[in-house]
Design an enzyme around this catalytic site. Structure first.
Site, mmCIF file in Angstrom:
data_model
loop_
_atom_site.group_PDB
_atom_site.id
_atom_site.type_symbol
_atom_site.label_atom_id
_atom_site.label_comp_id
_atom_site.label_asym_id
_atom_site.label_seq_id
_atom_site.Cartn_x
_atom_site.Cartn_y
_atom_site.Cartn_z
ATOM 1 N N ARG A 135 -44.450 -28.469 -87.101
ATOM 2 C CA ARG A 135 -45.005 -29.622 -87.302
ATOM 3 C C ARG A 135 -45.578 -30.630 -88.678
ATOM 4 O O ARG A 135 -46.097 -31.666 -88.558
ATOM 5 C CB ARG A 135 -46.699 -28.634 -87.286
ATOM 6 N N TYR B 210 -45.499 -32.662 -78.572
ATOM 7 C CA TYR B 210 -44.601 -32.083 -78.561
ATOM 8 C C TYR B 210 -45.131 -30.826 -80.303
ATOM 9 O O TYR B 210 -45.989 -31.673 -80.985
ATOM 10 C CB TYR B 210 -42.862 -31.898 -78.665
ATOM 11 N N GLU B 211 -44.357 -30.077 -80.149
ATOM 12 C CA GLU B 211 -45.117 -28.824 -81.737
ATOM 13 C C GLU B 211 -46.385 -28.811 -81.130
ATOM 14 O O GLU B 211 -47.461 -28.910 -82.404
ATOM 15 C CB GLU B 211 -44.455 -29.544 -82.705
ATOM 16 N N GLY B 212 -47.075 -29.471 -79.806
ATOM 17 C CA GLY B 212 -48.958 -28.793 -79.970
ATOM 18 C C GLY B 212 -48.988 -30.496 -80.090
ATOM 19 O O GLY B 212 -49.365 -31.053 -80.982
#
Length: 597
Positions: free
Chosen positions: A296, A440-442
């Site tokens: 993140r 992406y990555e949350g």
């Protein structure tokens, strides 16, 4: 043809003058990072990004990756040689402990290198970036045997790593996953299931790919409490450490994407693939979050990298493109028209991007420094404070820097007019590549909810109170400084807005949680604005001091002071708008019945 120049000089100024990087020389790894070493490392990293990675950015976008009939994937022309140069230069293990073949240097330097790589060639930079995240997870949660087996080869670059979470029916809600793991009786497990959106899932850059996969062991509890993490290599590893037979994992297809075409985003099929448990059974998310949190922060830096490269190309075009005359009279009377950089609205656009880039870079490096303190300090109190700030700022760095990175890429594209919409100018790729970082990555809405729901109330709000206190102390200490008044006044107003929003949530979100959900994104951006405003105040202080000490740097430091004033005058006041939105609550947001949409 787009170009890229790594902002080495700006990173050095931030480390040396603003963040006090060398005040931490008592920490492991920092003593080895002398000013000369840091400058050499960043210069070489910048050179690699500019000369090796950047020229392949357009190539990767046009060629993309190709899945062959045997399920293997070929990366774009030149990617293998560029990856080898990255690996052979030791960049993969820049901050990895020396015991595993790394250089043991501070993670902060690796963060700077991640920006260079992301700005030069986002798709290519993802291959080593994902590997570094997998290394981090194995170092924290892997067994000694797993560390010994996998980490040195990954640091060397001979093997790469991935993260396998998402499935066709579950993204954010990982408790719904269906991939199952069955014990084989010899300490290994057989994994069966399908994962999607797996970046760098299959490629020809390394001889082995080490997949970190979450799955549910048969009989495990439902939901996230029953998730375990496994290491599943593409090729099994022989007892002597060499690559053995092919494992039961394959690439079913490559996703057809909007951008980052040079990175192989795969559907991965696990058909009884052999894997080994990483960490404790049913505690897989704890282990995977090490990699996710690393990712993140890295993705936030990707947003910054795309904003920077888009800005650089927009500035070059604005200085060259002749259109119209300046409102105050011709600036290039010997030419048919003035360059568009003379026009106030063009200046406003470029200044907005530039002011963000410099503050966002400072925020990313400051956050990375907290990670170094957390993992290297022997002082428990110092580690706790660093952990608090790292946790608080991780969703902000990821969410705000990628939201604004995409927005800035679009604004930079606008500087080209119709040419910005034509592929050969390259601005379209920056826009398309930057867009994924928000997802992406949350996805960024999840980052905002993580901030509001977990990070803000954690330990009674200790992290937020510490941050508010630090900023308030800075304002108090510098309020009478004539140079800094242009910074402390607006920063105080923004800090008041942040305090007001925090209090409003405390008073209105517990009884009605939708109020928190409706205002979460605005709160994330409000905090991001205050954090970047604080960074600008610190930059201004350092720039004023440097100017006095070194007359030769006056022009560059004046540029920073002017850019910082622009941020304070034209960007930071947005905190008032964010506060107004937050206080509006959730009533109108949630009022319509579902059928009305």
């Amino acid at each position: 043809m787009p170009s890229y120049r790594a902002p080495v000089e700006d990173v050095l100024f931030l480390l040396n003058d603003v963040l006090g990087f060398h005040r931490h020389d008592n920490l492991p790894g920092f003593a080895d990072a002398s000013p000369d070493v840091v400058e050499a490392v960043l210069a070489e990293g910048g050179k690699l990004a500019e000369e090796v990675m950047a020229p392949l950015n357009r190539v990767g976008d046009q060629e993309g990756c190709t899945r062959n009939a045997d399920g293997c994937v070929t990366t774009p022309k030149g990617f293998k040689a560029a990856y080898d140069a990255y690996a052979q230069g030791g960049w993969m293990g820049l901050s990895v402990p020396e015991a595993f073949g790394g250089q043991g240097l501070p993670h902060t330097l690796n963060t700077a290198m991640q920006e260079f790589a992301s700005g030069a060639n986002l798709a290519l930079g993802m291959y080593p970036g994902l590997t570094q995240g997998a290394i981090a997870a194995l170092l924290v949660h892997g067994s000694e045997e797993q560390k010994k087996t996998y980490v040195p080869k990954m640091v060397e670059g001979a093997w790469t790593g991935t993260m396998n979470l998402t499935e066709p029916h579950c993204g954010t809600d990982l408790g719904l996953l269906k991939t199952k793991a069955v014990p084989n009786g010899d300490g290994s497990y057989s994994l069966t299931g399908t994962k999607i959106f797996i970046s760098a899932g299959e490629h020809d850059l390394s001889e082995n790919i080490v997949h970190l996969v979450i799955a549910r062991i048969e009989g495990a509890p439902a939901g996230t409490k029953g998730i375990s993490l496994f290491v599943v290599p593409k090729f099994l590893v022989n007892p002597d450490g060499s690559v053995g037979e092919r494992n039961g994992v394959s690439c079913g297809s490559i996703e057809h994407k909007m951008g980052i075409h040079g990175n192989s985003t795969c559907v991965m099929n696990y058909d009884g693939a052999r894997g080994w448990l990483v960490g404790e059974e049913n505690r897989g998310l704890n282990a995977m979050f090490v990699m996710m949190n690393e990712a993140r922060l890295a993705v936030g830096v990707q947003g910054l990298g795309q904003s920077e490269v888009a800005y650089q190309n927009a500035v070059a075009y604005a200085k060259d493109r002749l259109q119209g005359r300046a409102l105050t009279g011709a600036k290039a009377p010997d030419k048919a028209a003035d360059p568009i950089i003379v026009h106030p609205d063009v200046r406003r656009t470029l200044m907005q991007i530039r002011a963000f880039n410099e503050a966002a870079r400072a925020l990313a490096l400051w956050t990375a420094l907290q990670s170094d303190i957390l993992h290297r300090s022997q002082d428990a109190k110092e580690r706790q404070a660093a952990d608090d700030q790292l946790g608080l700022m991780t969703p902000v760095v990821k969410g705000v820097l990628t939201d604004k990175g995409f927005e800035n890429a679009v604004m930079a594209q606008q500087m080209f007019g119709g040419h910005g919409y034509i592929e050969e100018w390259g601005m379209s790729q920056f826009v398309r590549d930057a867009r994924i970082a928000m997802i992406y990555e949350g996805a960024n809405g999840i980052q905002a909810m993580d901030l509001i729901g977990r990070k803000l109330p954690r330990d009674g709000g200790r992290a937020m109170m510490a941050f508010l206190g630090e900023v308030q102390t800075f304002i108090k200490d510098h309020n009478e400084d004539e140079v800094l008044k242009a910074f402390t006044g607006p920063l105080q107003a923004a800090l008041n807005d942040l305090q007001g929003a925090t209090m409003w949530f405390m008073q209105n979100a517990f009884a009605k949680p939708d109020n928190a959900g409706a205002g979460a994104t605005d709160y994330m951006h409000l905090l991001g604005l205050v954090a970047m405003g604080y960074m600008w105040a610190r930059i201004a202080k350092a720039a004023a001091a440097r100017k006095q000490e070194d007359a030769g740097s006056a022009e560059r430091m004046d540029g920073k002071l002017v850019t910082g004033r622009f941020f304070m005058e034209r960007v930071l006041p947005e905190t008032a708008l964010r506060l107004t939105r937050i206080k509006a609550g959730a009533d109108s947001t949630m009022a319509l019945p579902v059928e009305a949409f």
